[in-house]
Enzyme design. Structure first.
Site, PDB file in Angstrom:
ATOM      1  N   MET A 142       0.906  -1.286   0.050  1.00 54.76           N
ATOM      2  CA  MET A 142      -0.048   0.050  -0.083  1.00 54.76           C
ATOM      3  C   MET A 142       0.675   1.099   0.010  1.00 54.76           C
ATOM      4  O   MET A 142       0.478   2.123   0.946  1.00 54.76           O
ATOM      5  CB  MET A 142      -1.003  -0.093   1.187  1.00 54.76           C
ATOM      6  CG  MET A 142      -1.800  -1.294   1.077  1.00 54.76           C
ATOM      7  SD  MET A 142      -2.806  -1.408  -0.230  1.00 54.76           S
ATOM      8  CE  MET A 142      -4.213  -0.596   0.081  1.00 54.76           C
TER       9      MET A 142
ATOM     10  N   ILE B 198       2.434   4.366  -2.568  1.00 55.34           N
ATOM     11  CA  ILE B 198       2.468   4.757  -4.082  1.00 55.34           C
ATOM     12  C   ILE B 198       3.902   4.866  -4.508  1.00 55.34           C
ATOM     13  O   ILE B 198       4.862   5.175  -3.908  1.00 55.34           O
ATOM     14  CB  ILE B 198       1.798   6.084  -4.039  1.00 55.34           C
ATOM     15  CG1 ILE B 198       0.242   6.128  -3.978  1.00 55.34           C
ATOM     16  CG2 ILE B 198       2.200   6.752  -5.595  1.00 55.34           C
ATOM     17  CD1 ILE B 198      -0.298   7.439  -3.675  1.00 55.34           C
TER      18      ILE B 198
ATOM     19  N   HIS C 205      -5.520  -5.568  -7.789  1.00 59.55           N
ATOM     20  CA  HIS C 205      -6.328  -4.417  -7.198  1.00 59.55           C
ATOM     21  C   HIS C 205      -7.693  -4.921  -7.184  1.00 59.55           C
ATOM     22  O   HIS C 205      -8.284  -5.405  -7.850  1.00 59.55           O
ATOM     23  CB  HIS C 205      -6.289  -3.002  -8.151  1.00 59.55           C
ATOM     24  CG  HIS C 205      -7.159  -1.809  -7.522  1.00 59.55           C
ATOM     25  ND1 HIS C 205      -6.591  -1.047  -6.701  1.00 59.55           N
ATOM     26  CD2 HIS C 205      -8.136  -1.492  -7.859  1.00 59.55           C
ATOM     27  CE1 HIS C 205      -7.299  -0.289  -6.105  1.00 59.55           C
ATOM     28  NE2 HIS C 205      -8.262  -0.399  -7.313  1.00 59.55           N
TER      29      HIS C 205
ATOM     30  N   ASP D 246      -2.892   2.281  -9.725  1.00 59.85           N
ATOM     31  CA  ASP D 246      -3.742   1.544 -10.093  1.00 59.85           C
ATOM     32  C   ASP D 246      -4.299   1.430 -11.549  1.00 59.85           C
ATOM     33  O   ASP D 246      -5.344   1.351 -11.673  1.00 59.85           O
ATOM     34  CB  ASP D 246      -5.109   1.898  -8.968  1.00 59.85           C
ATOM     35  CG  ASP D 246      -4.678   1.428  -7.804  1.00 59.85           C
ATOM     36  OD1 ASP D 246      -3.665   0.365  -7.346  1.00 59.85           O
ATOM     37  OD2 ASP D 246      -5.127   1.988  -6.754  1.00 59.85           O
TER      38      ASP D 246
HETATM   39  C1  GAR Z   1      -6.019  -7.019  -1.518  1.00 60.55           C
HETATM   40  O1  GAR Z   1      -7.365  -7.015  -1.538  1.00 60.55           O
HETATM   41  C2  GAR Z   1      -5.482  -6.111  -2.682  1.00 60.55           C
HETATM   42  O2  GAR Z   1      -6.283  -6.333  -3.919  1.00 60.55           O
HETATM   43  C3  GAR Z   1      -5.552  -4.771  -2.173  1.00 60.55           C
HETATM   44  O3  GAR Z   1      -5.191  -4.806  -0.607  1.00 60.55           O
HETATM   45  C4  GAR Z   1      -5.485  -5.990  -0.333  1.00 60.55           C
HETATM   46  C5  GAR Z   1      -4.542  -6.912   0.617  1.00 60.55           C
HETATM   47  O4  GAR Z   1      -4.864  -8.049   1.030  1.00 60.55           O
HETATM   48  N1  GAR Z   1      -4.410  -3.886  -2.729  1.00 60.55           N
HETATM   49  C6  GAR Z   1      -4.721  -2.823  -3.373  1.00 60.55           C
HETATM   50  O5  GAR Z   1      -5.794  -2.154  -2.569  1.00 60.55           O
HETATM   51  C7  GAR Z   1      -3.866  -2.142  -4.108  1.00 60.55           C
HETATM   52  N2  GAR Z   1      -4.410  -0.865  -4.659  1.00 60.55           N
HETATM   53  P1  GAR Z   1      -3.750  -9.077   1.508  1.00 60.55           P
HETATM   54  O6  GAR Z   1      -2.929  -8.501   2.162  1.00 60.55           O
HETATM   55  O7  GAR Z   1      -4.836  -9.936   2.318  1.00 60.55           O
HETATM   56  O8  GAR Z   1      -3.320  -9.904   0.258  1.00 60.55           O
END
Ligand code: GAR
Length: 212
Positions: free
Chosen positions: A86, A88, A105, A141
């Site tokens: 998370m 940028i 994403h 994104d």
């Molecule tokens: C996931 O839903 C992923 O798609 C999102 O963060 C979450 C991480 O979950 N990513 C974004 O929003 C990137 N812009 P995780 O740590 O359980 O994989």
């Protein structure tokens, strides 16, 4: 065999899905920008080397990204896989790994870049939502799309229930995308488009709400 490095920030459920997918690559390391990321423990349990590089230890984004690139390059990966990372990233970082940097994403991009995708989808009343795996470009994104999964939005959904439905699909499509990359079956061509040696395999339509 190809080598990948996975970047995370917290929970690590996509990391876990990747580690359990028996991918045709070696996961050289998992790097987190947060020491308390639960995903680090998942990586350790799988015997994967971990590293923590806190963005708080750097004066600005460029300095953090330079140190991150140096850490990543230490593992000489073929691909860098963002799995809930998370932060940028600067154009310099993204350019360094052009065609080798992918992200997942939780929306059907280009709809809903950024955060709170499920809440915004519910507010808009859309009937189909989903997730996207894409090559990373300097635009947040955005970037050439490798694979997407769509799910219905149900009338009694909350951001949590919708998120859970999308997450299930994230765990299916991300390993698939990384598998294609590692087998050289999908790549970014010189024009910046996703190319593939696979035959198109059209699925069936998702209609939501369903027809009578
Ligand atoms: C996931 O839903 C992923 O798609 C999102 O963060 C979450 C991480 O979950 N990513 C974004 O929003 C990137 N812009 P995780 O740590 O359980 O994989």
């Amino acid at each position: 065999m190809k080598k990948i490095v996975i970047l995370i920030s917290s929970r690590g459920s996509n990391l876990q899905a990747l580690l359990e997918a028996n991918l045709p690559c070696r996961v050289a390391a998992v790097i987190s920008n947060r020491a308390d990321a639960q995903g680090l423990e998942i990586a350790r349990k799988h015997g994967i080397q971990t590293a923590v590089l806190s963005h708080k230890d750097f004066s600005d984004r460029a300095a953090f990204d330079a140190a991150l690139a140096a850490t990543v390059d230490g593992y000489a990966p073929d691909f860098v896989v963002l799995a809930g990372f998370m932060r940028i990233l600067t154009a310099e970082f993204v350019g360094r790994y052009a065609g080798r940097l992918v992200n997942i994403h939780p929306s059907l991009l280009p709809a809903y870049p950024g955060i709170d995708t499920h809440q915004r989808a519910l507010q808009d009343g859309i009937k189909i939502h989903g997730c996207t795996v894409h090559f990373v470009t300097a635009d947040l994104d955005h970037g050439p799309i490798i694979i997407q999964a769509a799910v219905p939005v149900l009338c009694d959904d909350t951001p949590q229930s919708l998120s859970a439905r999308v997450l299930c699909e994230e765990h299916r499509v991300y390993p698939q995308a990384v598998r294609w990359l590692c087998r050289n079956q999908v790549w970014l061509d010189k024009a910046g488009r996703v190319a593939s040696d696979r035959l198109e395999q059209p699925g069936s339509a998702l209609i939501s709400p369903g027809l009578e």
